[in-house]
Design a protein around this motif. Structure first.
Motif, PDB file in Angstrom:
ATOM      1  N   TRP A  78       0.958  -1.121  -0.025  1.00 47.80           N
ATOM      2  CA  TRP A  78      -0.126  -0.174  -0.031  1.00 47.80           C
ATOM      3  C   TRP A  78       0.885   1.366  -0.079  1.00 47.80           C
ATOM      4  O   TRP A  78       0.615   2.251  -0.763  1.00 47.80           O
ATOM      5  CB  TRP A  78      -0.775   0.137   1.314  1.00 47.80           C
ATOM      6  CG  TRP A  78      -1.588   1.343   1.406  1.00 47.80           C
ATOM      7  CD1 TRP A  78      -2.917   1.489   0.526  1.00 47.80           C
ATOM      8  CD2 TRP A  78      -1.513   2.485   2.076  1.00 47.80           C
ATOM      9  NE1 TRP A  78      -3.268   2.753   0.799  1.00 47.80           N
ATOM     10  CE2 TRP A  78      -2.631   3.429   1.747  1.00 47.80           C
ATOM     11  CE3 TRP A  78      -0.454   2.881   2.956  1.00 47.80           C
ATOM     12  CZ2 TRP A  78      -2.740   4.586   2.407  1.00 47.80           C
ATOM     13  CZ3 TRP A  78      -0.808   4.024   3.610  1.00 47.80           C
ATOM     14  CH2 TRP A  78      -1.701   4.975   3.175  1.00 47.80           C
ATOM     15  N   LEU A  79       1.931   1.212   0.784  1.00 47.40           N
ATOM     16  CA  LEU A  79       2.911   2.380   0.989  1.00 47.40           C
ATOM     17  C   LEU A  79       3.434   2.513  -0.472  1.00 47.40           C
ATOM     18  O   LEU A  79       3.565   3.877  -0.976  1.00 47.40           O
ATOM     19  CB  LEU A  79       3.792   2.275   2.119  1.00 47.40           C
ATOM     20  CG  LEU A  79       3.245   2.605   3.455  1.00 47.40           C
ATOM     21  CD1 LEU A  79       4.302   2.065   4.530  1.00 47.40           C
ATOM     22  CD2 LEU A  79       2.702   3.852   3.897  1.00 47.40           C
ATOM     23  N   THR A  80       4.067   1.644  -0.965  1.00 43.84           N
ATOM     24  CA  THR A  80       4.710   1.823  -2.229  1.00 43.84           C
ATOM     25  C   THR A  80       4.069   2.166  -3.332  1.00 43.84           C
ATOM     26  O   THR A  80       4.372   2.903  -4.206  1.00 43.84           O
ATOM     27  CB  THR A  80       5.625   0.444  -2.638  1.00 43.84           C
ATOM     28  OG1 THR A  80       4.529  -0.654  -2.694  1.00 43.84           O
ATOM     29  CG2 THR A  80       6.647   0.162  -1.587  1.00 43.84           C
ATOM     30  N   SER A  81       2.674   1.823  -3.601  1.00 46.92           N
ATOM     31  CA  SER A  81       1.802   2.093  -4.570  1.00 46.92           C
ATOM     32  C   SER A  81       1.311   3.405  -4.466  1.00 46.92           C
ATOM     33  O   SER A  81       0.951   4.075  -5.217  1.00 46.92           O
ATOM     34  CB  SER A  81       0.658   0.877  -4.904  1.00 46.92           C
ATOM     35  OG  SER A  81      -0.022   0.848  -3.586  1.00 46.92           O
ATOM     36  N   THR A  82       1.171   3.738  -3.241  1.00 52.98           N
ATOM     37  CA  THR A  82       0.508   5.075  -2.782  1.00 52.98           C
ATOM     38  C   THR A  82       1.530   6.241  -2.927  1.00 52.98           C
ATOM     39  O   THR A  82       1.204   7.305  -3.368  1.00 52.98           O
ATOM     40  CB  THR A  82      -0.425   5.308  -1.626  1.00 52.98           C
ATOM     41  OG1 THR A  82      -1.258   3.976  -1.613  1.00 52.98           O
ATOM     42  CG2 THR A  82      -0.992   6.562  -1.180  1.00 52.98           C
ATOM     43  N   PHE A  83       2.639   5.964  -2.426  1.00 51.94           N
ATOM     44  CA  PHE A  83       3.570   7.185  -2.457  1.00 51.94           C
ATOM     45  C   PHE A  83       4.919   6.989  -3.326  1.00 51.94           C
ATOM     46  O   PHE A  83       5.777   7.558  -3.036  1.00 51.94           O
ATOM     47  CB  PHE A  83       4.034   7.414  -1.083  1.00 51.94           C
ATOM     48  CG  PHE A  83       3.014   7.518   0.087  1.00 51.94           C
ATOM     49  CD1 PHE A  83       2.616   8.910   0.036  1.00 51.94           C
ATOM     50  CD2 PHE A  83       2.063   6.483   0.909  1.00 51.94           C
ATOM     51  CE1 PHE A  83       1.535   9.324   1.123  1.00 51.94           C
ATOM     52  CE2 PHE A  83       1.385   6.980   1.687  1.00 51.94           C
ATOM     53  CZ  PHE A  83       0.865   8.115   1.780  1.00 51.94           C
ATOM     54  N   ASP A  84       4.671   5.946  -4.463  1.00 55.72           N
ATOM     55  CA  ASP A  84       5.841   5.730  -5.110  1.00 55.72           C
ATOM     56  C   ASP A  84       6.378   7.088  -5.683  1.00 55.72           C
ATOM     57  O   ASP A  84       7.592   7.386  -5.739  1.00 55.72           O
ATOM     58  CB  ASP A  84       5.787   4.674  -6.090  1.00 55.72           C
ATOM     59  CG  ASP A  84       4.287   5.130  -6.841  1.00 55.72           C
ATOM     60  OD1 ASP A  84       3.409   6.163  -6.503  1.00 55.72           O
ATOM     61  OD2 ASP A  84       4.015   4.394  -7.797  1.00 55.72           O
ATOM     62  N   TRP A  85       5.467   8.134  -6.164  1.00 61.83           N
ATOM     63  CA  TRP A  85       5.750   9.238  -6.683  1.00 61.83           C
ATOM     64  C   TRP A  85       6.552  10.378  -5.934  1.00 61.83           C
ATOM     65  O   TRP A  85       7.329  11.099  -6.240  1.00 61.83           O
ATOM     66  CB  TRP A  85       4.390   9.913  -7.214  1.00 61.83           C
ATOM     67  CG  TRP A  85       3.371  10.086  -6.263  1.00 61.83           C
ATOM     68  CD1 TRP A  85       2.746   9.429  -5.560  1.00 61.83           C
ATOM     69  CD2 TRP A  85       3.469  11.602  -5.183  1.00 61.83           C
ATOM     70  NE1 TRP A  85       1.727   9.856  -4.687  1.00 61.83           N
ATOM     71  CE2 TRP A  85       2.544  11.414  -4.271  1.00 61.83           C
ATOM     72  CE3 TRP A  85       4.296  12.653  -5.120  1.00 61.83           C
ATOM     73  CZ2 TRP A  85       2.089  12.332  -3.411  1.00 61.83           C
ATOM     74  CZ3 TRP A  85       3.855  13.509  -4.347  1.00 61.83           C
ATOM     75  CH2 TRP A  85       2.592  13.342  -3.289  1.00 61.83           C
ATOM     76  N   ASP A 353       5.249  -1.151 -12.934  1.00 59.34           N
ATOM     77  CA  ASP A 353       5.017  -1.152 -11.407  1.00 59.34           C
ATOM     78  C   ASP A 353       5.779  -2.238 -10.784  1.00 59.34           C
ATOM     79  O   ASP A 353       6.318  -1.542  -9.523  1.00 59.34           O
ATOM     80  CB  ASP A 353       3.766  -1.353 -11.159  1.00 59.34           C
ATOM     81  CG  ASP A 353       2.640  -0.366 -11.958  1.00 59.34           C
ATOM     82  OD1 ASP A 353       3.136   0.672 -11.925  1.00 59.34           O
ATOM     83  OD2 ASP A 353       1.381  -0.786 -11.790  1.00 59.34           O
ATOM     84  N   ASP A 357       7.510   0.413  -7.824  1.00 57.71           N
ATOM     85  CA  ASP A 357       6.977   0.324  -6.642  1.00 57.71           C
ATOM     86  C   ASP A 357       7.728  -0.844  -5.804  1.00 57.71           C
ATOM     87  O   ASP A 357       8.183  -0.524  -4.801  1.00 57.71           O
ATOM     88  CB  ASP A 357       5.545  -0.109  -6.654  1.00 57.71           C
ATOM     89  CG  ASP A 357       4.513   0.756  -7.336  1.00 57.71           C
ATOM     90  OD1 ASP A 357       5.174   1.912  -7.616  1.00 57.71           O
ATOM     91  OD2 ASP A 357       3.318   0.632  -7.757  1.00 57.71           O
ATOM     92  N   SER A 521       7.573   2.795   5.931  1.00 60.01           N
ATOM     93  CA  SER A 521       6.464   3.634   7.027  1.00 60.01           C
ATOM     94  C   SER A 521       7.441   4.598   7.770  1.00 60.01           C
ATOM     95  O   SER A 521       7.080   5.581   8.212  1.00 60.01           O
ATOM     96  CB  SER A 521       5.676   2.347   7.759  1.00 60.01           C
ATOM     97  OG  SER A 521       6.661   1.833   8.741  1.00 60.01           O
TER      98      SER A 521
END
Length: 546
Positions: A78-85, A353, A357, A521
């Motif tokens: 969840w963190l990598t896909s949400t905050f990769d940018w 991805d 990600d 995190s």
């Protein structure tokens, strides 16, 4: 990830400093610790908040392992896909910031003041920067990553050299090999070392030129002023402690899994969590012994021996493998990196991805979490250098060492995979069954004297394990003691013990996924700290004579 040799082995710099025009010394008194129970030099509340939170985390993971495992398993993707940018964009900013400083007039500012002389010769300084670039990360990913990117993750949509049945596609081989090395160099080149350079420059500038304590909060004086001695500074240092601890625990977890795989490969020791827990416990005990022995009789000697063995192993693989091809791949990989660095750095509009990600976002969080650790080491050895000289060398010297390591170990592994797809142990363990801890030993099996070199590799992993635990406990101890570099030994024993405990509970609670989840995190909020730190460095440099 990289772990420097023992930091307390570098003497604290001496000489005049240019103090900020403030009564900072009064505020600094708030950082003076109190001698508490068990001989702890307690800096409230950073020590207590950090320690109690970590103790609570350990008990939670042990008391509710199934719940903890579920949380860790959800958190990482969840963190990598949400905050990769955010991670990719921030890393780009750090590189651009460093490049601007190199060409700006502030590049002439000297760390330690206009009359400061370097504490070390170029040879000694380069050697210590080289030491900062070596660690468990290179042992774990040196073979795995180039092969994985070549065949599986397909960065920027580069086609795999294998079809669905595992057969070689000759027309895809050249570009896949090139991209496998380029994508790996991207993760170990300018971007991560720019992250370290930002933290190291901030610590050096505000400690040597401004007379502030050697701790993360000091870099924010130009922005927050006297508030850094209160809760604003406490929160910054607490985030640094969490980031460093979980970044180090991740490296210890990787090291335990790789040591377990090596012991299984050579001696038939079973691969399971119980063995890895025993390994972490035993090696943490060795690290504690080195803490009690002190610098000269402990980890400094081990670190020097380890660096020599690592260099010998690198030379053996270079000359026992296809030497000419390795040098050719090294050059082609660097050229491909230069050509593809902008698309690889692009944080938006990507379709790869698995690479962006699964690898890049995690890597940037991991490097950021290690930045207080390696940044403090680099700062301690860089007094007397100009900002321009400092950044150029910090970016280039360790990057080239990492690139050479990846080109040698990854290049040999790629050659084994391409030359003999059906018989390559690397292909069987990395591509077919994905067994990361065994990848290094699978590559060594294809070279002469594998029974000897595999044992050497196990020793290297274990000693890197010991030195990283001991040095990491020093950095965390320095932060929690308000910037002191000579806090009592019992405190370092406490932190070294809990580094091992955190690594154990993360492995038990979810394996590699749990380790990576906690790195991301903690790396996420600390990325914000580093972005603000860039502005603080700019403000600090403006007040310096050039």
């Amino acid at each position: 990830m990289a772990e420097p040799e023992e930091i307390q082995g570098i003497p604290a710099p001496e000489g005049d400093t240019q103090l900020i025009d403030t009564d900072y010394e009064i505020g600094q008194d708030n950082l003076e610790g109190q001698l508490g129970p068990f001989g702890f030099d307690v800096h409230n509340p950073v020590f207590m908040v950090s320690a109690l939170t970590i103790v609570a985390f350990v008990f939670y993971a042990l008391a509710l392992p199934e719940q903890a495992s579920a949380v860790f398993g959800w958190l990482r993707p969840w963190l990598t896909s949400t905050f990769d940018w955010f991670f990719l964009g921030s890393a780009d900013i750090f590189v651009i910031f460093c490049l601007i400083l190199i060409v700006s007039p502030w590049g002439a500012v000297r760390l330690g003041g206009t009359d400061a002389e370097p504490d070390y010769t170029y040879v000694g300084w380069f050697a210590m920067l080289f030491a900062a670039g070596m660690g468990i990360g290179l042992m774990f990913f040196g073979v795995l990553e180039p092969v994985y990117h070549m065949a599986i993750s397909q960065p920027l949509g580069t086609p795999s050299p294998f079809d669905a049945d595992g057969n070689l596609i000759p027309e895809n081989v050249a570009r896949a090999k090139e991209m496998g090395l380029a994508a790996t160099i991207y993760h170990w080149g300018l971007h991560p070392w720019a992250i370290y350079a930002v933290v190291a420059l901030a610590l050096a500038l505000f400690s040597y030129n401004k007379g502030l304590p050697l701790t993360i909060r000091s870099a924010f004086y130009p922005i927050f002023g006297e508030r850094i001695w209160g809760w604003t500074g406490h929160i910054i240092d607490i985030l640094a402690v969490f980031a460093t601890l979980f970044g180090l625990a991740t490296s210890l977890g990787f090291g335990a899994q790789q040591a377990n795989a090596g012991l299984n490969h050579v001696f038939g020791v079973p691969i399971n969590t119980s063995v890895q827990v025993v390994l972490i416990t035993a090696i943490t005990g060795v690290a504690l012994f080195s803490v009690l022995r002190g610098l000269d009789g402990g980890v400094k000697l081990l670190s020097e021996i380890n660096m020599g063995i690592a260099a010998l192993l690198l030379l053996f693989v270079l000359f026992a493998g296809p030497t000419l091809m390795i040098f050719t791949d090294f050059g082609q990989g660097l050229l491909a990196y230069a050509k593809d660095i902008i698309p690889l750095s692009n944080p938006i509009g990507r379709t790869d991805d698995s690479y962006r990600d699964g690898w890049t976002a995690f890597y940037w969080a991991w490097w950021i979490s290690w930045s207080p650790f390696v940044g403090m080491f680099i700062a301690r050895v860089s007094r007397g250098r100009t900002v321009r000289e400092f950044i150029i060398c910090v970016l280039l010297i360790p990057s080239l060492v990492c690139v050479l390591w990846m080109a040698v170990f990854g290049g040999v592994a790629i050659d084994q995979v391409i030359s003999d797809p059906s018989g390559s142990l690397v292909k069987a363990n990395v591509i077919d069954s994905y067994n990361p801890p065994l990848s290094l030993f699978a590559m060594l099996e294809g070279l002469p004297l594998s029974s000897i070199t595999s044992v050497i590799a196990i020793v290297l992993v274990i000693v890197f394990f010991v030195t990283s635990s001991d040095s990491g406990s020093l950095v965390i101890d320095t932060i929690t003691a308000g910037g002191k570099v000579d806090a009592p030994v019992p405190q370092r024993v406490f932190w070294a013990t809990f580094e091992g405990a955190v690594a154990i509970v993360l492995l038990v609670g979810g394996g590699l996924g749990a380790l990576q989840a906690m790195v991301i995190s903690t790396g996420l909020p600390f990325t914000l700290v580093l972005l603000v730190m860039c502005w603080a460095i700019f403000k600090g440099l403006r007040s310096e004579p050039r």
